[in-house]
Design a protein around this motif. Structure first.
Motif, PDB file in Angstrom:
ATOM      1  N   PRO A 105       0.819  -1.215   0.000  1.00 25.36           N
ATOM      2  CA  PRO A 105       0.000   0.000   0.000  1.00 25.36           C
ATOM      3  C   PRO A 105       0.846   1.255   0.000  1.00 25.36           C
ATOM      4  CG  PRO A 105       0.106  -0.932   2.201  1.00 25.36           C
ATOM      5  CD  PRO A 105       0.794  -1.905   1.280  1.00 25.36           C
ATOM      6  N   TYR A 106       0.191   2.390  -0.181  1.00 26.46           N
ATOM      7  CA  TYR A 106       0.808   3.699  -0.112  1.00 26.46           C
ATOM      8  C   TYR A 106       1.937   3.871  -1.121  1.00 26.46           C
ATOM      9  CZ  TYR A 106      -1.794   4.197   4.206  1.00 26.46           C
ATOM     10  OH  TYR A 106      -2.796   4.247   5.136  1.00 26.46           O
ATOM     11  N   ASN A 107       1.821   3.192  -2.273  1.00 25.87           N
ATOM     12  CA  ASN A 107       2.823   3.338  -3.336  1.00 25.87           C
ATOM     13  C   ASN A 107       4.223   3.113  -2.783  1.00 25.87           C
ATOM     14  OD1 ASN A 107       3.730   3.722  -5.865  1.00 25.87           O
ATOM     15  ND2 ASN A 107       3.030   5.829  -6.090  1.00 25.87           N
ATOM     16  N   TYR A 108       4.419   1.951  -2.201  1.00 29.47           N
ATOM     17  CA  TYR A 108       5.634   1.642  -1.449  1.00 29.47           C
ATOM     18  C   TYR A 108       6.911   1.900  -2.250  1.00 29.47           C
ATOM     19  CZ  TYR A 108       9.202  -1.088   0.926  1.00 29.47           C
ATOM     20  OH  TYR A 108      10.354  -1.489   1.538  1.00 29.47           O
ATOM     21  N   LYS A 109       6.938   1.471  -3.525  1.00 35.21           N
ATOM     22  CA  LYS A 109       8.166   1.599  -4.304  1.00 35.21           C
ATOM     23  C   LYS A 109       8.554   3.061  -4.507  1.00 35.21           C
ATOM     24  CE  LYS A 109       7.893  -2.792  -6.790  1.00 35.21           C
ATOM     25  NZ  LYS A 109       7.819  -3.445  -8.117  1.00 35.21           N
ATOM     26  N   GLU A 110       7.571   3.897  -4.816  1.00 37.27           N
ATOM     27  CA  GLU A 110       7.870   5.303  -5.077  1.00 37.27           C
ATOM     28  C   GLU A 110       8.148   6.070  -3.792  1.00 37.27           C
ATOM     29  OE1 GLU A 110       4.939   7.201  -7.442  1.00 37.27           O
ATOM     30  OE2 GLU A 110       4.998   5.703  -9.036  1.00 37.27           O
ATOM     31  N   ASP A 111       7.557   5.611  -2.678  1.00 36.02           N
ATOM     32  CA  ASP A 111       7.660   6.359  -1.423  1.00 36.02           C
ATOM     33  C   ASP A 111       8.569   5.653  -0.424  1.00 36.02           C
ATOM     34  OD1 ASP A 111       6.986   8.681  -0.132  1.00 36.02           O
ATOM     35  OD2 ASP A 111       5.315   7.804   0.958  1.00 36.02           O
ATOM     36  N   ALA A 112       9.456   4.771  -0.928  1.00 31.58           N
ATOM     37  CA  ALA A 112      10.276   3.944  -0.039  1.00 31.58           C
ATOM     38  C   ALA A 112      11.177   4.768   0.872  1.00 31.58           C
ATOM     39  CB  ALA A 112      11.117   2.959  -0.860  1.00 31.58           C
ATOM     40  N   VAL A 113      11.596   5.942   0.416  1.00 27.62           N
ATOM     41  CA  VAL A 113      12.471   6.778   1.244  1.00 27.62           C
ATOM     42  C   VAL A 113      11.719   7.257   2.482  1.00 27.62           C
ATOM     43  CG1 VAL A 113      13.769   8.928   1.313  1.00 27.62           C
ATOM     44  CG2 VAL A 113      13.860   7.503  -0.723  1.00 27.62           C
ATOM     45  N   ARG A 114      10.430   7.540   2.329  1.00 29.02           N
ATOM     46  CA  ARG A 114       9.649   8.050   3.446  1.00 29.02           C
ATOM     47  C   ARG A 114       9.098   6.949   4.328  1.00 29.02           C
ATOM     48  NH1 ARG A 114       5.067  11.826   2.250  1.00 29.02           N
ATOM     49  NH2 ARG A 114       5.352  12.193   4.468  1.00 29.02           N
ATOM     50  N   ASN A 115       8.784   5.791   3.754  1.00 27.37           N
ATOM     51  CA  ASN A 115       8.198   4.700   4.521  1.00 27.37           C
ATOM     52  C   ASN A 115       9.296   3.862   5.172  1.00 27.37           C
ATOM     53  OD1 ASN A 115       5.545   5.356   3.906  1.00 27.37           O
ATOM     54  ND2 ASN A 115       5.545   4.120   2.042  1.00 27.37           N
ATOM     55  N   ILE A 116       9.316   3.854   6.489  1.00 25.67           N
ATOM     56  CA  ILE A 116      10.327   3.061   7.195  1.00 25.67           C
ATOM     57  C   ILE A 116       9.799   1.673   7.531  1.00 25.67           C
ATOM     58  CG2 ILE A 116       9.704   3.909   9.516  1.00 25.67           C
ATOM     59  CD1 ILE A 116      12.758   3.925  10.103  1.00 25.67           C
ATOM     60  N   ILE A 117       8.452   1.542   7.673  1.00 25.13           N
ATOM     61  CA  ILE A 117       7.821   0.255   7.949  1.00 25.13           C
ATOM     62  C   ILE A 117       6.663   0.056   6.982  1.00 25.13           C
ATOM     63  CG2 ILE A 117       6.565  -1.156   9.632  1.00 25.13           C
ATOM     64  CD1 ILE A 117       7.865   0.502  11.851  1.00 25.13           C
ATOM     65  N   CYS A 118       6.585  -1.111   6.367  1.00 27.05           N
ATOM     66  CA  CYS A 118       5.410  -1.488   5.579  1.00 27.05           C
ATOM     67  C   CYS A 118       5.045  -2.938   5.893  1.00 27.05           C
ATOM     68  CB  CYS A 118       5.670  -1.342   4.088  1.00 27.05           C
ATOM     69  SG  CYS A 118       5.346   0.331   3.449  1.00 27.05           S
ATOM     70  N   VAL A 119       3.769  -3.167   6.126  1.00 22.07           N
ATOM     71  CA  VAL A 119       3.278  -4.542   6.264  1.00 22.07           C
ATOM     72  C   VAL A 119       2.284  -4.788   5.147  1.00 22.07           C
ATOM     73  CG1 VAL A 119       3.633  -4.576   8.748  1.00 22.07           C
ATOM     74  CG2 VAL A 119       1.404  -3.932   7.870  1.00 22.07           C
ATOM     75  N   ASN A 120       2.282  -5.998   4.636  1.00 22.85           N
ATOM     76  CA  ASN A 120       1.446  -6.319   3.490  1.00 22.85           C
ATOM     77  C   ASN A 120       0.765  -7.663   3.696  1.00 22.85           C
ATOM     78  OD1 ASN A 120       0.396  -5.851   0.820  1.00 22.85           O
ATOM     79  ND2 ASN A 120       1.842  -7.391   0.073  1.00 22.85           N
ATOM     80  N   ASN A 121      -0.586  -7.631   3.703  1.00 24.15           N
ATOM     81  CA  ASN A 121      -1.394  -8.847   3.759  1.00 24.15           C
ATOM     82  C   ASN A 121      -0.984  -9.736   4.934  1.00 24.15           C
ATOM     83  OD1 ASN A 121      -3.591 -10.141   2.595  1.00 24.15           O
ATOM     84  ND2 ASN A 121      -2.289 -11.532   1.413  1.00 24.15           N
ATOM     85  N   LEU A 122      -0.933  -9.124   6.119  1.00 26.32           N
ATOM     86  CA  LEU A 122      -0.411  -9.801   7.311  1.00 26.32           C
ATOM     87  C   LEU A 122      -1.508 -10.593   8.014  1.00 26.32           C
ATOM     88  CD1 LEU A 122       2.469  -9.727   8.513  1.00 26.32           C
ATOM     89  CD2 LEU A 122       1.627  -8.086  10.180  1.00 26.32           C
ATOM     90  N   TYR A 123      -1.208 -11.865   8.261  1.00 27.09           N
ATOM     91  CA  TYR A 123      -2.122 -12.751   8.987  1.00 27.09           C
ATOM     92  C   TYR A 123      -1.389 -13.383  10.169  1.00 27.09           C
ATOM     93  CZ  TYR A 123      -5.453 -12.684   5.076  1.00 27.09           C
ATOM     94  OH  TYR A 123      -6.351 -12.298   4.116  1.00 27.09           O
ATOM     95  N   LYS A 124      -2.131 -13.543  11.267  1.00 26.74           N
ATOM     96  CA  LYS A 124      -1.617 -14.318  12.394  1.00 26.74           C
ATOM     97  C   LYS A 124      -2.748 -15.188  12.918  1.00 26.74           C
ATOM     98  CE  LYS A 124       1.332 -15.717  15.491  1.00 26.74           C
ATOM     99  NZ  LYS A 124       2.530 -16.509  15.114  1.00 26.74           N
ATOM    100  N   LEU A 125      -2.577 -16.506  12.799  1.00 24.30           N
ATOM    101  CA  LEU A 125      -3.583 -17.459  13.238  1.00 24.30           C
ATOM    102  C   LEU A 125      -3.073 -18.239  14.446  1.00 24.30           C
ATOM    103  CD1 LEU A 125      -4.506 -16.805  10.292  1.00 24.30           C
ATOM    104  CD2 LEU A 125      -5.292 -19.174  10.143  1.00 24.30           C
ATOM    105  N   TYR A 126      -3.931 -18.362  15.440  1.00 22.24           N
ATOM    106  CA  TYR A 126      -3.634 -19.169  16.623  1.00 22.24           C
ATOM    107  C   TYR A 126      -4.585 -20.357  16.656  1.00 22.24           C
ATOM    108  CZ  TYR A 126      -1.003 -15.139  18.376  1.00 22.24           C
ATOM    109  OH  TYR A 126      -0.113 -14.106  18.523  1.00 22.24           O
ATOM    110  N   ARG A 127      -4.053 -21.519  16.936  1.00 21.87           N
ATOM    111  CA  ARG A 127      -4.877 -22.723  17.057  1.00 21.87           C
ATOM    112  C   ARG A 127      -5.363 -22.875  18.494  1.00 21.87           C
ATOM    113  NH1 ARG A 127      -7.012 -25.050  12.533  1.00 21.87           N
ATOM    114  NH2 ARG A 127      -5.536 -24.709  10.807  1.00 21.87           N
ATOM    115  N   ILE A 128      -6.683 -22.997  18.649  1.00 22.98           N
ATOM    116  CA  ILE A 128      -7.290 -23.268  19.952  1.00 22.98           C
ATOM    117  C   ILE A 128      -8.166 -24.501  19.787  1.00 22.98           C
ATOM    118  CG2 ILE A 128      -8.766 -22.403  21.810  1.00 22.98           C
ATOM    119  CD1 ILE A 128      -7.989 -19.593  21.033  1.00 22.98           C
TER     120      ILE A 128
END
Length: 248
Positions: A4-27
């Motif tokens: 998101p946020y045009n990561y490639k063009e704005d890479a100098v300004r973006n210090i952190i990017c997360v993309n399509n992040l999932y965290k599943l816990y088994r219960i």
């Protein structure tokens, strides 16, 4: 996958990017999605607040950003590095060189005075004692605790202890500071003081600060607010960054 946020063009300004992040816990036989397809970026020098109620996924997200937990799926890119792909020893080194932490429960060592507590992260980096103490002294002056540097934790108020925690987070000159409910154990007046201090540090030193909180009022001190519900980002709010906001 497209960040998101045009990561490639704005890479100098973006210090952190997360993309399509999932965290599943088994219960048992079921799976709980703590994070459900999260994508966003944080700009360099930005104060970003992640806001949500208990169980919303905000602390899990912070742990992902800090490399303390690994995602089930997705990307976490910090300063151009995919930290989800790093080995454990590489993650430890990455955090030591780039990250500072501010905790809700202060996590000060009761057997050390304020100066020694602040200098502790530099010990793990192998810096000599004289250099460690000089840097720690400078950080305590920054958070207005120069007169308390020889005090033990039990001789300081909660607000003073948290200021020591902030100084400790800054002493190794990190690019990014992660704060997990940093005012959770403080009264409302002291909380305001700590929030103003963190805002000032971001403004004057150009740090990137990522804070998790359940309190929408505290999020008003941030430049941008990420609202999370049930593991999904529902809204990203831009706050005004002007003299009125900075001086409240």
């Amino acid at each position: 996958m497209r960040l998101p946020y045009n990561y490639k063009e704005d890479a100098v300004r973006n210090i952190i990017c997360v993309n399509n992040l999932y965290k599943l816990y088994r219960i048992g036989d079921s799976a709980v999605r703590a994070l459900d397809g999260v994508s966003f970026c944080i700009r360099e020098g930005e104060f970003c607040a992640i806001v949500g109620t208990s169980g919303s996924g905000k602390s899990t997200l912070l742990n992902m950003l800090a490399g303390l937990e690994r995602p089930t799926r997705g990307e976490v890119v910090i300063s151009g590095r995919h930290i989800e792909k790093l080995k454990e020893d590489e993650l430890v080194r990455f955090r030591r060189e780039n990250v500072g932490f501010i905790f809700q429960s202060f996590h000060l060592l009761g057997t050390m005075n304020a100066l020694e507590n602040v200098a502790l992260p530099l010990t793990f980096r192998g810096e000599v004692r004289k250099t460690r103490m000089k840097k720690a002294d400078r950080m305590l002056e920054l958070v207005n605790l120069g007169k308390h540097k020889m005090h033990m934790p039990n001789q300081m108020s909660g607000g003073q202890q948290q200021r020591v925690g902030i100084a400790r987070a800054l002493v190794a000159d990190p690019k990014i500071i992660f704060a997990d409910e940093p005012t959770g154990n403080l009264d409302s007046h002291t909380s305001e003081e700590v929030m103003r201090l963190m805002q000032k540090i971001v403004r004057e030193q150009g740090r990137t600060l990522v804070m998790v909180t359940h309190d929408p009022h505290e999020a008003e001190y941030a430049d941008r607010v990420v609202h999370i519900i049930d593991g999904k980002i529902v809204r990203i709010q831009e706050n005004r960054r002007d003299s009125e906001n900075e001086n409240k």
